[in-house]
Design a protein around this motif. Structure first.
Motif, PDB file in Angstrom:
ATOM      1  N   ARG A  86       0.852  -1.193   0.000  1.00 28.94           N
ATOM      2  CA  ARG A  86       0.000   0.000   0.000  1.00 28.94           C
ATOM      3  C   ARG A  86       0.883   1.236   0.000  1.00 28.94           C
ATOM      4  NH1 ARG A  86      -5.688  -0.561   1.517  1.00 28.94           N
ATOM      5  NH2 ARG A  86      -6.130  -2.697   0.917  1.00 28.94           N
ATOM      6  N   MET A  87       0.539   2.186  -0.848  1.00 32.49           N
ATOM      7  CA  MET A  87       1.185   3.492  -0.818  1.00 32.49           C
ATOM      8  C   MET A  87       0.320   4.367   0.086  1.00 32.49           C
ATOM      9  SD  MET A  87       3.884   5.059  -1.842  1.00 32.49           S
ATOM     10  CE  MET A  87       4.424   4.105  -3.247  1.00 32.49           C
ATOM     11  N   LEU A  88       0.838   4.690   1.259  1.00 34.43           N
ATOM     12  CA  LEU A  88       0.070   5.422   2.267  1.00 34.43           C
ATOM     13  C   LEU A  88       0.404   6.906   2.232  1.00 34.43           C
ATOM     14  CD1 LEU A  88       0.477   2.907   5.230  1.00 34.43           C
ATOM     15  CD2 LEU A  88      -1.445   3.101   3.628  1.00 34.43           C
ATOM     16  N   ASN A  89      -0.611   7.730   2.444  1.00 35.31           N
ATOM     17  CA  ASN A  89      -0.429   9.186   2.476  1.00 35.31           C
ATOM     18  C   ASN A  89       0.063   9.603   3.852  1.00 35.31           C
ATOM     19  OD1 ASN A  89      -1.240   9.915  -0.177  1.00 35.31           O
ATOM     20  ND2 ASN A  89      -3.350   9.487   0.415  1.00 35.31           N
ATOM     21  N   GLY A  90       1.352   9.730   3.984  1.00 30.39           N
ATOM     22  CA  GLY A  90       1.966  10.127   5.241  1.00 30.39           C
ATOM     23  C   GLY A  90       3.379   9.594   5.310  1.00 30.39           C
ATOM     24  N   GLU A  91       4.194  10.242   6.114  1.00 37.50           N
ATOM     25  CA  GLU A  91       5.580   9.823   6.273  1.00 37.50           C
ATOM     26  C   GLU A  91       5.629   8.538   7.107  1.00 37.50           C
ATOM     27  OE1 GLU A  91       4.500  12.107   9.841  1.00 37.50           O
ATOM     28  OE2 GLU A  91       4.129  12.420   7.708  1.00 37.50           O
ATOM     29  N   PRO A  92       6.745   7.792   7.032  1.00 40.02           N
ATOM     30  CA  PRO A  92       6.842   6.528   7.761  1.00 40.02           C
ATOM     31  C   PRO A  92       6.535   6.637   9.257  1.00 40.02           C
ATOM     32  CG  PRO A  92       8.604   6.628   6.168  1.00 40.02           C
ATOM     33  CD  PRO A  92       7.924   7.992   6.154  1.00 40.02           C
ATOM     34  N   ALA A  93       6.933   7.717   9.912  1.00 41.37           N
ATOM     35  CA  ALA A  93       6.676   7.847  11.355  1.00 41.37           C
ATOM     36  C   ALA A  93       5.171   7.837  11.646  1.00 41.37           C
ATOM     37  CB  ALA A  93       7.318   9.112  11.906  1.00 41.37           C
ATOM     38  N   ARG A  94       4.379   8.531  10.847  1.00 43.60           N
ATOM     39  CA  ARG A  94       2.921   8.557  11.040  1.00 43.60           C
ATOM     40  C   ARG A  94       2.333   7.168  10.798  1.00 43.60           C
ATOM     41  NH1 ARG A  94      -1.577  12.146  10.612  1.00 43.60           N
ATOM     42  NH2 ARG A  94      -0.134  13.877  10.339  1.00 43.60           N
ATOM     43  N   CYS A  95       2.776   6.520   9.727  1.00 41.82           N
ATOM     44  CA  CYS A  95       2.263   5.191   9.400  1.00 41.82           C
ATOM     45  C   CYS A  95       2.649   4.178  10.477  1.00 41.82           C
ATOM     46  CB  CYS A  95       2.782   4.759   8.031  1.00 41.82           C
ATOM     47  SG  CYS A  95       2.252   5.873   6.697  1.00 41.82           S
ATOM     48  N   PHE A  96       3.875   4.251  10.950  1.00 48.90           N
ATOM     49  CA  PHE A  96       4.324   3.370  12.024  1.00 48.90           C
ATOM     50  C   PHE A  96       3.477   3.571  13.282  1.00 48.90           C
ATOM     51  CE2 PHE A  96       6.906   2.542  15.765  1.00 48.90           C
ATOM     52  CZ  PHE A  96       7.361   1.259  15.513  1.00 48.90           C
ATOM     53  N   ARG A  97       3.203   4.822  13.635  1.00 44.00           N
ATOM     54  CA  ARG A  97       2.371   5.114  14.821  1.00 44.00           C
ATOM     55  C   ARG A  97       0.981   4.489  14.692  1.00 44.00           C
ATOM     56  NH1 ARG A  97       4.591  10.240  14.339  1.00 44.00           N
ATOM     57  NH2 ARG A  97       2.653  11.045  13.429  1.00 44.00           N
ATOM     58  N   ALA A  98       0.446   4.470  13.488  1.00 46.83           N
ATOM     59  CA  ALA A  98      -0.883   3.892  13.280  1.00 46.83           C
ATOM     60  C   ALA A  98      -0.919   2.412  13.644  1.00 46.83           C
ATOM     61  CB  ALA A  98      -1.321   4.087  11.827  1.00 46.83           C
ATOM     62  N   PHE A  99       0.219   1.734  13.553  1.00 50.16           N
ATOM     63  CA  PHE A  99       0.315   0.317  13.906  1.00 50.16           C
ATOM     64  C   PHE A  99       0.811   0.099  15.330  1.00 50.16           C
ATOM     65  CE2 PHE A  99       0.221  -0.113   9.338  1.00 50.16           C
ATOM     66  CZ  PHE A  99      -0.405  -1.333   9.133  1.00 50.16           C
ATOM     67  N   GLN A 116       0.729   2.422  18.218  1.00 49.17           N
ATOM     68  CA  GLN A 116       0.122   3.096  19.363  1.00 49.17           C
ATOM     69  C   GLN A 116      -1.336   2.645  19.499  1.00 49.17           C
ATOM     70  OE1 GLN A 116       0.748   7.314  19.012  1.00 49.17           O
ATOM     71  NE2 GLN A 116       2.945   7.110  19.339  1.00 49.17           N
ATOM     72  N   ALA A 117      -1.689   2.233  20.698  1.00 51.08           N
ATOM     73  CA  ALA A 117      -2.998   1.616  20.940  1.00 51.08           C
ATOM     74  C   ALA A 117      -4.156   2.492  20.479  1.00 51.08           C
ATOM     75  CB  ALA A 117      -3.140   1.263  22.419  1.00 51.08           C
ATOM     76  N   GLU A 118      -4.176   3.746  20.871  1.00 48.03           N
ATOM     77  CA  GLU A 118      -5.316   4.601  20.516  1.00 48.03           C
ATOM     78  C   GLU A 118      -5.437   4.796  19.013  1.00 48.03           C
ATOM     79  OE1 GLU A 118      -7.966   5.509  22.288  1.00 48.03           O
ATOM     80  OE2 GLU A 118      -7.007   4.204  23.754  1.00 48.03           O
ATOM     81  N   ALA A 119      -4.310   4.875  18.323  1.00 48.55           N
ATOM     82  CA  ALA A 119      -4.339   5.027  16.867  1.00 48.55           C
ATOM     83  C   ALA A 119      -4.810   3.733  16.197  1.00 48.55           C
ATOM     84  CB  ALA A 119      -2.961   5.425  16.352  1.00 48.55           C
ATOM     85  N   LYS A 120      -4.222   2.607  16.576  1.00 46.71           N
ATOM     86  CA  LYS A 120      -4.561   1.348  15.910  1.00 46.71           C
ATOM     87  C   LYS A 120      -6.011   0.958  16.169  1.00 46.71           C
ATOM     88  CE  LYS A 120      -2.851  -3.213  14.825  1.00 46.71           C
ATOM     89  NZ  LYS A 120      -1.835  -4.233  15.098  1.00 46.71           N
ATOM     90  N   ARG A 121      -6.475   1.206  17.355  1.00 48.34           N
ATOM     91  CA  ARG A 121      -7.848   0.839  17.706  1.00 48.34           C
ATOM     92  C   ARG A 121      -8.879   1.540  16.803  1.00 48.34           C
ATOM     93  NH1 ARG A 121     -10.248   0.846  23.816  1.00 48.34           N
ATOM     94  NH2 ARG A 121     -12.262   0.045  23.204  1.00 48.34           N
ATOM     95  N   GLN A 122      -8.526   2.710  16.257  1.00 51.22           N
ATOM     96  CA  GLN A 122      -9.458   3.466  15.418  1.00 51.22           C
ATOM     97  C   GLN A 122      -9.684   2.832  14.045  1.00 51.22           C
ATOM     98  OE1 GLN A 122      -8.946   7.758  15.318  1.00 51.22           O
ATOM     99  NE2 GLN A 122      -7.693   7.603  17.171  1.00 51.22           N
ATOM    100  N   TRP A 123      -8.744   2.029  13.574  1.00 53.37           N
ATOM    101  CA  TRP A 123      -8.885   1.484  12.225  1.00 53.37           C
ATOM    102  C   TRP A 123      -8.831  -0.041  12.160  1.00 53.37           C
ATOM    103  CZ3 TRP A 123      -5.110  -1.630  10.236  1.00 53.37           C
ATOM    104  CH2 TRP A 123      -3.842  -1.559  10.821  1.00 53.37           C
ATOM    105  N   PHE A 124      -8.416  -0.714  13.206  1.00 54.68           N
ATOM    106  CA  PHE A 124      -8.108  -2.145  13.163  1.00 54.68           C
ATOM    107  C   PHE A 124      -9.362  -3.003  13.281  1.00 54.68           C
ATOM    108  CE2 PHE A 124      -6.189  -6.044  15.156  1.00 54.68           C
ATOM    109  CZ  PHE A 124      -5.490  -6.437  14.042  1.00 54.68           C
ATOM    110  N   SER A 125     -10.126  -3.062  12.216  1.00 56.58           N
ATOM    111  CA  SER A 125     -11.314  -3.909  12.166  1.00 56.58           C
ATOM    112  C   SER A 125     -11.643  -4.193  10.710  1.00 56.58           C
ATOM    113  CB  SER A 125     -12.506  -3.223  12.831  1.00 56.58           C
ATOM    114  OG  SER A 125     -13.649  -4.018  12.705  1.00 56.58           O
ATOM    115  N   CYS A 126     -12.107  -5.415  10.463  1.00 51.84           N
ATOM    116  CA  CYS A 126     -12.529  -5.745   9.095  1.00 51.84           C
ATOM    117  C   CYS A 126     -14.044  -5.646   8.959  1.00 51.84           C
ATOM    118  CB  CYS A 126     -12.038  -7.134   8.699  1.00 51.84           C
ATOM    119  SG  CYS A 126     -12.729  -8.457   9.710  1.00 51.84           S
TER     120      CYS A 126
END
Length: 151
Positions: free
Chosen positions: A13-26, A28-38
């Motif tokens: 996936r080509m993600l809109n954001g620098e690696p630090a932002r993308c890494f945080r999404a995976f 940090q609990a509060e960030a990952k919890r917002q998107w981690f669902s199918c």
């Protein structure tokens, strides 16, 4: 019938954001919890994330009136902004569906990040098809792409 089917798949996936932002999404609990669902109809019953070598993640969700879906992960290698390596198992009710080894890498591409998700999976006892796993992973990553600007 008892069986094990081994396979692997890779999603780029080509993600809109620098690696630090993308890494945080995976990582940090509060960030990952917002998107981690199918499935957006799933309600979270339990969630925790400790993304460091030796750390773990628990995500227990359920559909209204349905069985628990449990994701249990253990982190082996974490290089901030570059790489995450972990193993996880998936359960529905008291049935273990699979066990996997996942490597996620983040490579800068200008103001974007090339994320590569590689999963090696052992599908257990014919309880889930690999195509269903790939689709669920893709749906979660679709959520990530939608939510990433706010994370």
């Amino acid at each position: 019938m008892r069986s094990v089917d081994h396979t692997s798949f890779v999603i780029h996936r080509m993600l809109n954001g620098e690696p630090a932002r993308c890494f945080r999404a995976f990582s940090q609990a509060e960030a990952k919890r917002q998107w981690f669902s199918c499935d957006e109809r799933m309600e979270t019953a339990e969630y925790s994330l400790d993304c460091r070598p030796g750390g773990s993640e628990i995500n227990r969700v359920r559909l209204l009136g349905g069985e628990d879906h449990l994701y249990l992960a253990h982190y082996f290698d974490v290089v901030p902004d570059h790489r995450i390596l972990f193993g996880y198992s998936m359960h529905v009710g008291d049935r273990r569906l699979s066990a996997s080894l996942v490597t996620i890498t983040f490579q800068p591409r200008g103001e974007k990040t090339l994320m590569t998700y590689t999963e090696q999976v052992a599908m257990l006892d014919g309880l889930q098809e690999v195509e269903e796993r790939i689709r669920g992973t893709e749906l979660g990553l679709d959520n990530l792409e939608r939510k990433l600007p706010q994370l």
